[in-house]
Design an enzyme around this catalytic site. Structure first.
Site, mmCIF file in Angstrom:
data_model
loop_
_atom_site.group_PDB
_atom_site.id
_atom_site.type_symbol
_atom_site.label_atom_id
_atom_site.label_comp_id
_atom_site.label_asym_id
_atom_site.label_seq_id
_atom_site.Cartn_x
_atom_site.Cartn_y
_atom_site.Cartn_z
ATOM 1 N N LYS A 60 -9.039 7.301 0.725
ATOM 2 C CA LYS A 60 -7.610 6.241 1.834
ATOM 3 C C LYS A 60 -6.392 7.288 1.916
ATOM 4 O O LYS A 60 -5.977 8.134 0.513
ATOM 5 C CB LYS A 60 -7.089 4.543 1.258
ATOM 6 C CG LYS A 60 -6.056 4.674 1.910
ATOM 7 C CD LYS A 60 -6.306 3.047 1.925
ATOM 8 C CE LYS A 60 -5.091 2.047 2.034
ATOM 9 N NZ LYS A 60 -4.701 0.465 2.640
ATOM 10 N N CYS A 96 0.802 -1.325 -0.305
ATOM 11 C CA CYS A 96 0.158 -0.014 0.058
ATOM 12 C C CYS A 96 1.150 0.876 0.020
ATOM 13 O O CYS A 96 0.732 1.573 -1.176
ATOM 14 C CB CYS A 96 -1.219 -0.436 1.112
ATOM 15 S SG CYS A 96 -2.297 2.028 1.357
ATOM 16 N N ASP A 115 -3.372 0.117 -6.651
ATOM 17 C CA ASP A 115 -2.302 -0.231 -6.159
ATOM 18 C C ASP A 115 -1.474 -1.091 -5.969
ATOM 19 O O ASP A 115 -0.083 -0.501 -5.665
ATOM 20 C CB ASP A 115 -2.324 0.902 -3.956
ATOM 21 C CG ASP A 115 -3.488 -0.216 -3.329
ATOM 22 O OD1 ASP A 115 -3.673 -0.829 -4.341
ATOM 23 O OD2 ASP A 115 -3.484 -0.456 -2.382
ATOM 24 N N LYS A 169 -0.768 -9.655 -3.799
ATOM 25 C CA LYS A 169 -0.224 -8.567 -2.447
ATOM 26 C C LYS A 169 0.635 -9.329 -1.893
ATOM 27 O O LYS A 169 0.964 -10.485 -1.322
ATOM 28 C CB LYS A 169 -1.571 -7.519 -2.035
ATOM 29 C CG LYS A 169 -0.809 -6.980 -1.285
ATOM 30 C CD LYS A 169 -2.053 -6.628 -0.297
ATOM 31 C CE LYS A 169 -2.273 -4.998 1.097
ATOM 32 N NZ LYS A 169 -3.260 -5.028 1.751
ATOM 33 N N HIS A 224 -2.605 6.977 4.092
ATOM 34 C CA HIS A 224 -1.884 5.821 4.597
ATOM 35 C C HIS A 224 -0.494 6.697 3.965
ATOM 36 O O HIS A 224 0.709 5.312 3.114
ATOM 37 C CB HIS A 224 -2.394 4.677 4.072
ATOM 38 C CG HIS A 224 -2.562 3.704 5.594
ATOM 39 N ND1 HIS A 224 -2.646 2.834 5.790
ATOM 40 C CD2 HIS A 224 -3.220 4.212 6.245
ATOM 41 C CE1 HIS A 224 -4.216 2.096 6.586
ATOM 42 N NE2 HIS A 224 -4.298 3.524 7.207
#
Length: 664
Positions: free
Chosen positions: A150, A97, A296, A317, A152
């Site tokens: 979002k 991420c 992402d 991921k 982050h």
């Protein structure tokens, strides 16, 4: 019931892996005109386009109908692809991420920007003011900029300012989704322009984010300035939560199965994107707006998810196989991008910032930006081959010294065709701490490990990563000399009641949590406390009155951590002193502090987060005027600061390793 994966999708995806030659012939794409300036590329466009960038969270390569899924319903995105272009070789710059998002916003690779784990509310680090960002490029080009969703990319929920948050990196307006530790899509809390918070009980994050994006677009209606909206959905990230209405789209599936919920979350996001596209139509903005949609990173490998969500690609991921970094990409700009087209050109998320430079007509050099504009690709023209190597890196969720090699980086290196014997080779070093290598031309699905077939090339790629990591991590500061401090001409600084000032530099703050400082000191006085380097309220490295090296760090809660070498230094001794601050996992927010003397770790400690103040860094003294109260009375050389926590072998100067030390 048993839920099966998309059979048709696998056929489509497998076919797309062989696109390069066939598709180029089908599209008739040639090299294109020599002059592809914005005026030539976009002569049909009435003005610089609005840009709507939509990024999903954990959407896999095969999770859209237009990318092969015959299970997940995505009619709006399928239609968008029919009206624009699909890039089948689009890759993010990380399989995780935060690193991926920082690369997007800065145009840099992870080996440079230093984010290797998730930056959440507790990490207290982010993109500093000194770094040029994507929204700043748009704003310099006359755009109104907005962020919805979002973040982050650096947060500090207890910080007194908006440092590291959307306004500080170039967004005029922002509606940031606050994600609590107990992650949930329900009852979202939105932080508006980092000034006020609004809660939405009973609503889903996708619904709320879509509404804020609609509001931003509506507010631009009738204004002369173009706009850039950065919409980062939280879907379809865990937890699998979705309104029942979207589960009803899959009546033949078990409604509580994670795969059903995942599909429904994607369909809900798809519907929201359709509302945004309808709003562009309603306001007459469609022809003036470039829409970009991608993810992402690859799809999550959590149990129950993605039986085929990453298509035939290996991994997902948090892994640097293709399934973790290769994601679906769609772009539409009516009248400029040919509809219903595809391209096998390799494009990376770090290419978005250079694309913004070209879109806005900006001609500025931004250090360490390694992407290139994708405008030729979007117009259907072939681009020159890339001649650079690519690096993906992250941090393994393991102990600070991960057996058996003591390496906590997980990474991949991929060379271009011309620089390593004509082969397109990719080296992967993963959480299993084994070296794998794949021939991406012959084996794009990464089925056959050829690391032992080409040991020399394996060593070359292995070394390339560590050399790049070391070179790119060095912070280049130009000191300002004060008092009687001066360079000696042999690479050292001599100090006679003086100091060397390094102005406050954002990279120190940027890499709080992954940082190394190193200096060689020649001791010319003993029995008195002397400061080697200091940043008031942040850190202080001294030779104490008992002649032992002492490192003190202040955390952002006002506490301190002190680590001290066990043995005193002697008069005339030359000693290599280094210290590192490292946060090894995304779940443990404490930083490990290590002090090295002559490359040997002599003391360790733990500090929650080093204070990220903006005070100057002083070399050879403290912060008191005129020259401080505790000057170092010797000579310093080899002064370096790095934005990574160096491996012990790197501190020792024996990195990269010899060929025999490369893991099997």
């Amino acid at each position: 019931m048993t839920i099966t994966g998309p059979a048709r999708g696998l056929v489509v995806l497998l076919a797309s892996l062989a696109w390069p030659a066939a598709l180029a012939a089908q599209l008739g794409t040639g090299p294109g005109p020599d002059d592809l300036s914005p005026e030539v590329l976009f002569k049909e466009a009435p003005r610089r386009p609005n840009v709507l960038l939509i990024m999903a969270d954990d959407l896999g390569y095969g999770d859209l109908g237009c990318f092969g899924s015959d299970y997940i319903l995505t009619p709006e995105l399928d239609q968008l692809a029919a009206e624009g272009i699909r890039l089948t070789q689009f890759r993010t710059n990380s399989a995780g991420c935060t690193p991926s998002r920082v690369s997007l916003l800065t145009g840099t690779m992870t080996v440079y920007h230093g984010f290797q784990a998730v930056a959440t509310n507790q990490t207290r680090r982010g993109i500093p003011d000194a770094v040029r960002t994507l929204p700043e490029v748009f704003r310099s080009g006359g755009y109104t900029t907005g962020h919805v969703g979002k973040w982050h990319v650096g947060e500090a929920e207890d910080a007194p300012t908006d440092e590291f948050l959307p306004p500080s990196v170039g967004f005029d307006r922002s509606a940031r989704l606050h994600i609590p530790d107990q992650q949930t899509h329900w009852n979202p809390e939105m932080v508006l322009d980092e000034k006020t918070s609004v809660e939405y009980p009973g609503l889903h994050s996708t619904r709320v984010l879509t509404d804020y994006a609609l509001e931003f677009i509506e507010d631009q209606d009738g204004k002369d300035k173009p706009w850039f909206l950065n919409l980062w959905y939280y879907a379809p990230h865990l937890p699998m939560q979705v309104p029942a209405a979207y589960l009803s789209l899959y009546p033949d599936s078990e409604p509580q199965h994670p795969w059903t919920k995942f599909a429904a979350m994607v369909s809900q996001m798809d519907e929201g994107i359709g509302e945004l596209l309808d709003k562009l139509d309603e306001l007459g903005m469609t022809d003036d707006t470039l829409v970009l949609v991608f993810s992402d990173n690859g799809g999550s490998l959590s149990p129950g998810l993605h039986p085929d969500g990453n298509g035939p690609l290996k991994g997902g991921k948090a892994q640097h196989y293709e399934g973790g970094i290769r994601v679906p990409f769609i772009a539409r700009w009516p009248g400029v991008i040919e509809p219903n087209t595809g391209s096998p050109e390799e494009v990376f998320a770090s290419d978005v910032l250079p694309t913004a430079l070209e879109l806005t007509g900006r001609q500025e050099f931004i250090p360490h930006v390694e992407g290139r504009s994708m405008l030729r690709t979007l117009r259907g023209y072939a681009s020159p081959p890339r001649t650079q190597e690519f690096y993906w890196s992250g941090k393994a969720s393991a102990s600070p010294i991960a057996p058996p090699h003591g390496i906590t980086d997980i990474f991949a290196v991929r060379q271009d065709h011309t620089s390593i014997g004509g082969q397109d080779l990719k080296l992967v070093f993963g959480a299993g701490f084994d070296v794998e290598m794949y021939d991406m031309d012959a084996d794009p699905l990464e089925t056959t490990n050829v690391a032992d077939v080409y040991p020399g090339k394996k060593f070359k790629l292995w070394n390339n990563y560590w050399q790049k990591r070391s070179l790119e991590s060095v912070i280049d500061w130009t000191p300002a000399f004060h008092g009687e401090s001066f360079p000696t001409g042999d690479g050292s600084f001599a100090f006679f009641n003086g100091l060397v000032d390094f102005p406050s530099d954002a990279w120190m703050d940027f890499h709080n949590g992954n940082f190394t400082a190193q200096v060689v000191a020649r001791v010319q006085q003993v029995g008195v406390e002397q400061v080697l380097m200091s940043k008031e309220g942040s850190f202080e490295l001294v030779i104490a009155a008992d002649d032992r090296v002492r490192l003190t760090l202040w955390d952002d809660q006002g506490g301190t951590e002190v680590v001290t070498a066990p043995n005193p230094l002697a008069l005339g001794q030359v000693v290599d002193i280094a210290w590192t601050v490292s946060r090894w996992t995304s779940t443990n927010y404490d930083n490990t502090v290590t002090l090295y003397l002559d490359t040997v770790a002599v003391a360790t400690g733990t500090v929650p987060a080093v204070d990220t103040n903006r005070n100057d860094v002083r070399i050879g003294n403290d912060d008191a005027p005129p020259f401080g109260t505790r000057p170092f009375r010797g000579a310093l050389s080899g002064l370096t600061f790095r934005n990574v926590a160096l491996h012990p072998l790197e501190v020792a100067g024996s990195w990269p390793p010899v060929p025999g030390s490369v893991p099997k």
